[in-house]
Design a protein around this motif. Structure first.
Motif, PDB file in Angstrom:
ATOM      1  N   SER A   1       0.828  -1.202   0.000  1.00 12.88           N
ATOM      2  CA  SER A   1       0.000   0.000   0.000  1.00 12.88           C
ATOM      3  C   SER A   1       0.859   1.248   0.000  1.00 12.88           C
ATOM      4  CB  SER A   1      -0.928  -0.010   1.219  1.00 12.88           C
ATOM      5  OG  SER A   1      -1.699   1.172   1.293  1.00 12.88           O
ATOM      6  N   GLN A   2       1.888   1.245   0.849  1.00 12.53           N
ATOM      7  CA  GLN A   2       2.765   2.412   0.919  1.00 12.53           C
ATOM      8  C   GLN A   2       3.525   2.618  -0.385  1.00 12.53           C
ATOM      9  OE1 GLN A   2       6.737   3.325   3.369  1.00 12.53           O
ATOM     10  NE2 GLN A   2       4.983   3.090   4.730  1.00 12.53           N
ATOM     11  N   ALA A   3       3.800   1.537  -1.106  1.00 10.51           N
ATOM     12  CA  ALA A   3       4.501   1.635  -2.377  1.00 10.51           C
ATOM     13  C   ALA A   3       3.573   2.024  -3.530  1.00 10.51           C
ATOM     14  CB  ALA A   3       5.189   0.312  -2.695  1.00 10.51           C
ATOM     15  N   GLY A   4       2.281   2.125  -3.237  1.00  9.00           N
ATOM     16  CA  GLY A   4       1.326   2.549  -4.252  1.00  9.00           C
ATOM     17  C   GLY A   4       0.696   1.429  -5.047  1.00  9.00           C
ATOM     18  N   ASN A   5       0.976   0.170  -4.693  1.00 12.07           N
ATOM     19  CA  ASN A   5       0.385  -0.973  -5.387  1.00 12.07           C
ATOM     20  C   ASN A   5      -0.819  -1.467  -4.582  1.00 12.07           C
ATOM     21  OD1 ASN A   5      -0.256  -3.366  -6.704  1.00 12.07           O
ATOM     22  ND2 ASN A   5       1.892  -3.906  -7.086  1.00 12.07           N
ATOM     23  N   LEU A   6      -1.971  -0.815  -4.785  1.00 12.94           N
ATOM     24  CA  LEU A   6      -3.140  -1.126  -3.964  1.00 12.94           C
ATOM     25  C   LEU A   6      -3.708  -2.501  -4.277  1.00 12.94           C
ATOM     26  CD1 LEU A   6      -5.018   2.301  -3.876  1.00 12.94           C
ATOM     27  CD2 LEU A   6      -3.368   1.344  -2.269  1.00 12.94           C
ATOM     28  N   GLY A   7      -3.617  -2.939  -5.524  1.00 14.24           N
ATOM     29  CA  GLY A   7      -4.117  -4.263  -5.854  1.00 14.24           C
ATOM     30  C   GLY A   7      -3.377  -5.345  -5.094  1.00 14.24           C
ATOM     31  N   GLU A   8      -2.055  -5.254  -5.093  1.00 14.78           N
ATOM     32  CA  GLU A   8      -1.246  -6.229  -4.361  1.00 14.78           C
ATOM     33  C   GLU A   8      -1.494  -6.130  -2.863  1.00 14.78           C
ATOM     34  OE1 GLU A   8       3.178  -7.735  -5.136  1.00 14.78           O
ATOM     35  OE2 GLU A   8       3.127  -5.748  -4.197  1.00 14.78           O
ATOM     36  N   ALA A   9      -1.652  -4.917  -2.363  1.00 15.21           N
ATOM     37  CA  ALA A   9      -1.941  -4.731  -0.937  1.00 15.21           C
ATOM     38  C   ALA A   9      -3.239  -5.444  -0.561  1.00 15.21           C
ATOM     39  CB  ALA A   9      -2.038  -3.247  -0.609  1.00 15.21           C
ATOM     40  N   ARG A  10      -4.244  -5.317  -1.414  1.00 18.70           N
ATOM     41  CA  ARG A  10      -5.528  -5.955  -1.113  1.00 18.70           C
ATOM     42  C   ARG A  10      -5.439  -7.470  -1.254  1.00 18.70           C
ATOM     43  NH1 ARG A  10      -8.047  -0.872  -4.188  1.00 18.70           N
ATOM     44  NH2 ARG A  10      -8.673   0.317  -2.336  1.00 18.70           N
TER      45      ARG A  10
END
Length: 520
Positions: A426-435
């Motif tokens: 999430s902090q890296a800006g990859n919201l799909g992977e975060a989810r």
């Protein structure tokens, strides 16, 4: 009725073990982990079915935030447990050890070769032999297949029927009224209650006998088990409500004396408390303290004049952890830095210094401490977790993710690692992977609806023709199937009423995971 709940599922028993020297197995006469009574459960329930029950119970423990998310304490308990389990006639049996984050004094074994030790019981021990007595006792319940044998003794009652019976226990926990669930149990199974209690008493006695043998062969003083039994019996005198351990593991003077007599039949074993035991006992006390000020007062009130240097250091370590939680990291560093200088081989001191530096606003210094520590202890999950959290605090999400992906190679189903991976993505800006990671975290915690929500959001963010899109879609299908089974099959609702309350979150890095990534 509460006793029945434990009897039918958890086979709870006393005290737990710790680390020490390896014993000379040849010096301890005989083997003490017999009889096995043939095939586990006599065919009434398969090992796979028991594993599934245990997996569901583990999900429920996580769902109610009862499992301690602290790699240092957890690793210590597991090391002790594995050392003791290695002394059985089935040393290759993979037994799993967990720590329950509550000051309640109890422990239990449950299906799937699982053992849980309450932090309250851990901190109640006066020495490592007492702790070893607990884990040896619980380990013996697993090696002797007591759960499977108990189900077999129900004269044909299968595991699905058992699951339905346990559904009443969940109902009591969910409503806050144990009588509701217990009424369901009584209405359908009253005929087996007294028989099951008696059967469990036999198991308790066998676990005492077998566990004492495990202790001796592992190098612990086997009298530690009897000492722990005696301690709880003394604690219960004059109290309106005895310790939870005695409620779920009733005993009498005969059982205590039998344990003591068996221990005295063994060759004399002298086992001194290990440094790990003393440090992790102090750490556990801080982790479960309702008020950190009370924990600090406890450490400040100890007369250390008669303690060994190792004992004094453990008290100082506990005091420093309290100061970090109280947002006084400078004072904590004044305690921890000399300890680390003198004992650079102790990972707990390294992590204590790093976390205090981070709390003190010395981010670069903390990162350097964690990087140095990772070189000394490259395989330590505790180091990987603390280093990753420090990197996240420094807005270095990419580096944190690298550390966590290495950790996930051996701990891919660890909720803490998955939660931190979600935070890093999430902090890296990859919201799909975060989810995606967050959906795995929620699934492990039994929150399937939340897991499905996260993976659907990930699907919305993914490129239509990407590999991620296909991976997310496959995961969504799996989660939907799991939720369908969850609603259809009562066995996925099994749990029991612990009578414990959630532990307040301790101080930041190195303890509990950060909050989930925010929806955007």
């Amino acid at each position: 009725m509460k006793r029945l709940a434990w009897t039918l599922l958890a086979l709870m028993v006393g005290l737990a073990p710790c680390a020490g020297f390896a014993a000379n197995a040849d010096a301890v006469p005989g083997r003490y982990d017999l009889p096995r009574l043939g095939d586990p459960g006599g065919g009434a329930i398969s090992p796979a079915e028991l594993d599934e029950i245990g997996r569901q119970e583990l999900v429920q423990l996580r769902r109610y935030d009862l499992i301690l998310q602290d790699p240092l304490v957890t690793n210590y308990i597991r090391d002790v447990g594995h050392r003791i389990a290695a002394q059985s006639d089935s040393p290759g049996m993979n037994i799993h050890y967990y720590v329950i984050a509550t000051p309640v004094m109890n422990s239990f074994a449950f299906p799937g070769r699982n053992v849980a030790i309450f932090t309250g019981l851990f901190t109640a021990t006066d020495n490592e032999n007492e702790l070893a007595g607990v884990i040896a006792h619980e380990t013996a319940h697993v090696t002797q297949h007591h759960m499977a044998r108990q189900v077999a003794d129900m004269q044909g009652m299968g595991w699905k029927e058992l699951a339905g019976l346990l559904g009443g226990i969940i109902l009591g926990a969910a409503t806050g009224n144990p009588q509701v669930g217990m009424a369901t149990i009584m209405g359908t199974q009253a005929a087996i209650i007294q028989h099951q209690i008696n059967f469990t008493r036999h198991d308790e006695e066998e676990a005492d006998r077998v566990g004492i043998g495990f202790m001796a062969r592992a190098g612990y003083n086997p009298d530690g088990m009897a000492q722990m039994f005696q301690k709880f019996e003394i604690m219960s005198r004059g109290e309106l409500k005895p310790p939870a351990f005695l409620i779920d593991h009733p005993m009498d003077t005969v059982r205590i004396s039998d344990a003591s007599e068996r221990a005295h039949q063994m060759p004399k074993i002298t086992h001194k408390d290990s440094r790990s035991y003393l440090l992790m006992r102090a750490r556990a006390r801080v982790l479960v303290a309702d008020r950190v000020e009370d924990a600090l007062a406890y450490f400040n009130g100890i007369d250390t004049s008669k303690l060994s240097e190792t004992g004094k250091n453990a008290i100082a370590y506990g005091r420093a952890l309290c100061l970090i939680r109280m947002n006084r990291p400078g004072k904590a560093l004044a305690i921890l830095t000399p300890l680390l200088d003198k004992h650079p081989d102790v990972v707990a001191y390294h992590l204590g210094v790093g976390n205090a530096e981070l709390k003190n606003g010395e981010t670069d210094k903390a990162l350097a401490t964690f990087e140095h520590t990772a070189k000394i202890f490259p395989d330590s999950l505790a180091v990987q977790v603390d280093q990753a959290q420090a990197l996240l605090a420094a807005n270095r999400a990419g580096d944190a993710k690298t550390v966590l992906q290495n950790a996930a190679m051996d701990n891919g189903n660890n909720p803490l690692v998955l939660h931190l991976l979600a935070e890093a993505s999430s902090q890296a800006g990859n919201l799909g992977e975060a989810r995606y990671y967050l959906s795995q975290y929620y699934e492990l915690n039994g929150k399937l609806d939340a897991a499905i929500t996260q993976i659907r959001l990930a699907l919305d963010d993914a490129h239509p023709d990407s590999y991620e899109k296909a991976r997310y879609r496959a995961r969504l299908e799996d989660l939907q199937k799991a939720r369908k089974m969850h609603k259809k099959d009562a066995r996925n609702q099994m749990s029991w009423h612990f009578g414990v309350q959630r532990v307040p979150e301790p101080y930041g890095p190195g303890f509990l995971p950060p909050p989930p990534p925010r929806e955007q």
